[in-house]
Design a protein around this motif. Structure first.
Motif, PDB file in Angstrom:
ATOM      1  N   THR A  82      -0.829   7.593 -15.671  1.00  0.00           N
ATOM      2  CA  THR A  82       0.489   6.964 -15.031  1.00  0.00           C
ATOM      3  C   THR A  82       0.651   7.507 -13.861  1.00  0.00           C
ATOM      4  O   THR A  82       0.288   8.629 -13.436  1.00  0.00           O
ATOM      5  N   ILE A  83       1.159   6.672 -12.748  1.00  0.00           N
ATOM      6  CA  ILE A  83       1.436   6.941 -11.362  1.00  0.00           C
ATOM      7  C   ILE A  83       3.049   7.316 -11.249  1.00  0.00           C
ATOM      8  O   ILE A  83       3.664   6.495 -11.824  1.00  0.00           O
ATOM      9  N   ILE A  84       3.240   8.068 -10.683  1.00  0.00           N
ATOM     10  CA  ILE A  84       5.042   8.343 -10.289  1.00  0.00           C
ATOM     11  C   ILE A  84       5.396   8.243  -8.683  1.00  0.00           C
ATOM     12  O   ILE A  84       4.754   9.087  -8.076  1.00  0.00           O
ATOM     13  N   LEU A  85       6.192   7.467  -8.492  1.00  0.00           N
ATOM     14  CA  LEU A  85       6.724   7.331  -7.315  1.00  0.00           C
ATOM     15  C   LEU A  85       8.406   7.961  -7.157  1.00  0.00           C
ATOM     16  O   LEU A  85       9.008   7.574  -8.426  1.00  0.00           O
ATOM     17  N   ASP A  86       8.385   8.731  -6.133  1.00  0.00           N
ATOM     18  CA  ASP A  86       9.927   9.332  -6.134  1.00  0.00           C
ATOM     19  C   ASP A  86      10.535   8.824  -4.648  1.00  0.00           C
ATOM     20  O   ASP A  86      11.539   9.471  -4.221  1.00  0.00           O
TER      21      ASP A  86
ATOM     22  N   LEU B  13       0.960  -1.130  -0.111  1.00  0.00           N
ATOM     23  CA  LEU B  13      -0.064   0.099  -0.086  1.00  0.00           C
ATOM     24  C   LEU B  13       0.933   1.034   0.007  1.00  0.00           C
ATOM     25  O   LEU B  13       1.798   1.046   0.881  1.00  0.00           O
ATOM     26  N   THR B  14       0.768   2.104  -1.067  1.00  0.00           N
ATOM     27  CA  THR B  14       1.438   3.290  -1.115  1.00  0.00           C
ATOM     28  C   THR B  14       0.621   4.534  -1.505  1.00  0.00           C
ATOM     29  O   THR B  14      -0.488   4.205  -1.959  1.00  0.00           O
ATOM     30  N   THR B  15       1.325   5.682  -1.261  1.00  0.00           N
ATOM     31  CA  THR B  15       0.618   6.831  -1.823  1.00  0.00           C
ATOM     32  C   THR B  15       1.422   7.312  -3.237  1.00  0.00           C
ATOM     33  O   THR B  15       2.414   6.251  -3.705  1.00  0.00           O
ATOM     34  N   CYS B  16       1.609   8.199  -3.875  1.00  0.00           N
ATOM     35  CA  CYS B  16       2.294   8.549  -5.127  1.00  0.00           C
ATOM     36  C   CYS B  16       2.888   9.953  -4.918  1.00  0.00           C
ATOM     37  O   CYS B  16       2.524  10.833  -4.361  1.00  0.00           O
ATOM     38  N   ALA B  17       3.896  10.373  -5.754  1.00  0.00           N
ATOM     39  CA  ALA B  17       4.359  11.658  -5.761  1.00  0.00           C
ATOM     40  C   ALA B  17       3.533  12.528  -6.808  1.00  0.00           C
ATOM     41  O   ALA B  17       3.024  13.912  -6.369  1.00  0.00           O
ATOM     42  N   LEU B  18       3.108  11.871  -7.772  1.00  0.00           N
ATOM     43  CA  LEU B  18       2.496  12.732  -8.881  1.00  0.00           C
ATOM     44  C   LEU B  18       1.616  11.398  -9.557  1.00  0.00           C
ATOM     45  O   LEU B  18       1.754  10.179  -9.669  1.00  0.00           O
ATOM     46  N   ALA B  19       0.667  11.973 -10.353  1.00  0.00           N
ATOM     47  CA  ALA B  19       0.059  11.224 -11.523  1.00  0.00           C
ATOM     48  C   ALA B  19      -0.292  11.996 -12.632  1.00  0.00           C
ATOM     49  O   ALA B  19      -0.503  13.364 -12.704  1.00  0.00           O
TER      50      ALA B  19
ATOM     51  N   PRO C 100       7.985  10.028   1.396  1.00  0.00           N
ATOM     52  CA  PRO C 100       7.250   9.697   2.488  1.00  0.00           C
ATOM     53  C   PRO C 100       6.022   8.713   1.894  1.00  0.00           C
ATOM     54  O   PRO C 100       5.232   9.119   0.893  1.00  0.00           O
ATOM     55  N   GLY C 101       5.396   7.561   2.326  1.00  0.00           N
ATOM     56  CA  GLY C 101       4.377   6.953   2.091  1.00  0.00           C
ATOM     57  C   GLY C 101       4.670   6.159   0.578  1.00  0.00           C
ATOM     58  O   GLY C 101       3.721   5.328   0.075  1.00  0.00           O
ATOM     59  N   GLN C 102       5.855   6.329  -0.054  1.00  0.00           N
ATOM     60  CA  GLN C 102       6.090   5.548  -1.330  1.00  0.00           C
ATOM     61  C   GLN C 102       7.169   4.424  -1.086  1.00  0.00           C
ATOM     62  O   GLN C 102       7.196   3.331  -1.834  1.00  0.00           O
ATOM     63  N   GLY C 103       8.034   4.730  -0.316  1.00  0.00           N
ATOM     64  CA  GLY C 103       9.149   3.652   0.043  1.00  0.00           C
ATOM     65  C   GLY C 103      10.075   3.302  -1.222  1.00  0.00           C
ATOM     66  O   GLY C 103      10.185   3.846  -2.094  1.00  0.00           O
ATOM     67  N   ARG C 104      10.929   2.430  -0.939  1.00  0.00           N
ATOM     68  CA  ARG C 104      12.026   2.015  -1.910  1.00  0.00           C
ATOM     69  C   ARG C 104      11.203   1.308  -2.900  1.00  0.00           C
ATOM     70  O   ARG C 104      10.368   0.694  -2.838  1.00  0.00           O
ATOM     71  N   ARG C 105      12.097   1.021  -4.126  1.00  0.00           N
ATOM     72  CA  ARG C 105      11.503   0.560  -5.365  1.00  0.00           C
ATOM     73  C   ARG C 105      11.161  -0.807  -5.236  1.00  0.00           C
ATOM     74  O   ARG C 105      10.190  -1.283  -5.680  1.00  0.00           O
ATOM     75  N   ALA C 106      11.856  -1.553  -4.299  1.00  0.00           N
ATOM     76  CA  ALA C 106      11.755  -3.204  -4.321  1.00  0.00           C
ATOM     77  C   ALA C 106      10.124  -3.458  -3.634  1.00  0.00           C
ATOM     78  O   ALA C 106       9.638  -4.452  -3.758  1.00  0.00           O
TER      79      ALA C 106
END
Length: 203
Positions: A123-127, A111-117, A130-136
């Motif tokens: 497209t959702i963007i993760l950076d 469960l995450t949030t995102c930086a932008l969409a 906070p609330g997004q975590g590491r890529r793995a």
């Protein structure tokens, strides 16, 4: 001369008459990201086979997504808001105490949030904020539930790039569940990430 040397030489020649103290064009005329259409984003994300819902009660929407996929144990990146649904265990991953690979891969989902969409591309963007975590965390589990705040949806790719200009963290662009058609145009899902993507648009 290598192709690299030739390209760099052309760039050097083109910039020869530019004063050393001249600021980049982006600083002279900053781009302001245009807000995106929420319905457009939802439509485009659904085109990519993501399940998209709009909700004022995020925890209830997350609970419904968990119920659809029989998910009882979710990974939760550090800094995630309190969206824990009843009956679902959230396992927190923090920089100080990162979860091991087997725990990440063995969870029912993340469960995450995102930086932008991006509205135009769904497209959702993760950076890694906070609330997004590491890529793995969003590549190993088979289910990704992502909460997208409506006010973080921008119109197009240029708007997203403008917003991310100062970001130095790894950036992940996600358009639908993991899939590829590289081999004879046959669609194969789950090659490099979750096969199931649930998007909750908040607000």
């Amino acid at each position: 001369m290598s192709a690299r040397d030739e390209i760099l030489g052309r760039i050097h020649t083109a910039l020869a008459d530019v004063p050393a103290d001249e600021p980049p064009a982006a600083l002279l005329d900053p781009v302001v990201a245009a807000p995106g259409d929420v319905d457009r984003f939802a439509e485009r994300a659904a085109d990519y086979r993501a399940t998209v819902v709009r909700a004022d009660d995020v925890a209830a929407a997350v609970a419904a997504a968990c119920e659809r996929h029989d998910a009882r144990r979710l990974l939760a990146p550090d800094g995630l808001p309190d969206w824990a649904p009843e009956g679902v265990e959230l396992v927190t991953d923090t920089p100080a105490a990162p979860l091991d690979r087997d725990t990440v891969a063995g969870a029912d989902g993340v469960l995450t949030t995102c930086a932008l969409a991006i509205a135009e591309t769904g497209t959702i963007i993760l950076d890694a904020g906070p609330g997004q975590g590491r890529r793995a965390l969003t590549l190993l589990p088979d289910l990704h539930i992502c909460v997208v705040p409506a006010d973080r949806i921008v119109a197009g790719v240029p708007d997203a790039i403008a917003e991310l200009a100062a970001t130095r963290a790894p950036i992940t662009f996600i358009s639908g569940p993991s899939a590829t058609s590289d081999i004879e145009l046959n669609r194969v899902e789950g090659v490099h990430g979750p096969r199931r993507l649930e998007i909750v648009i908040a607000g």
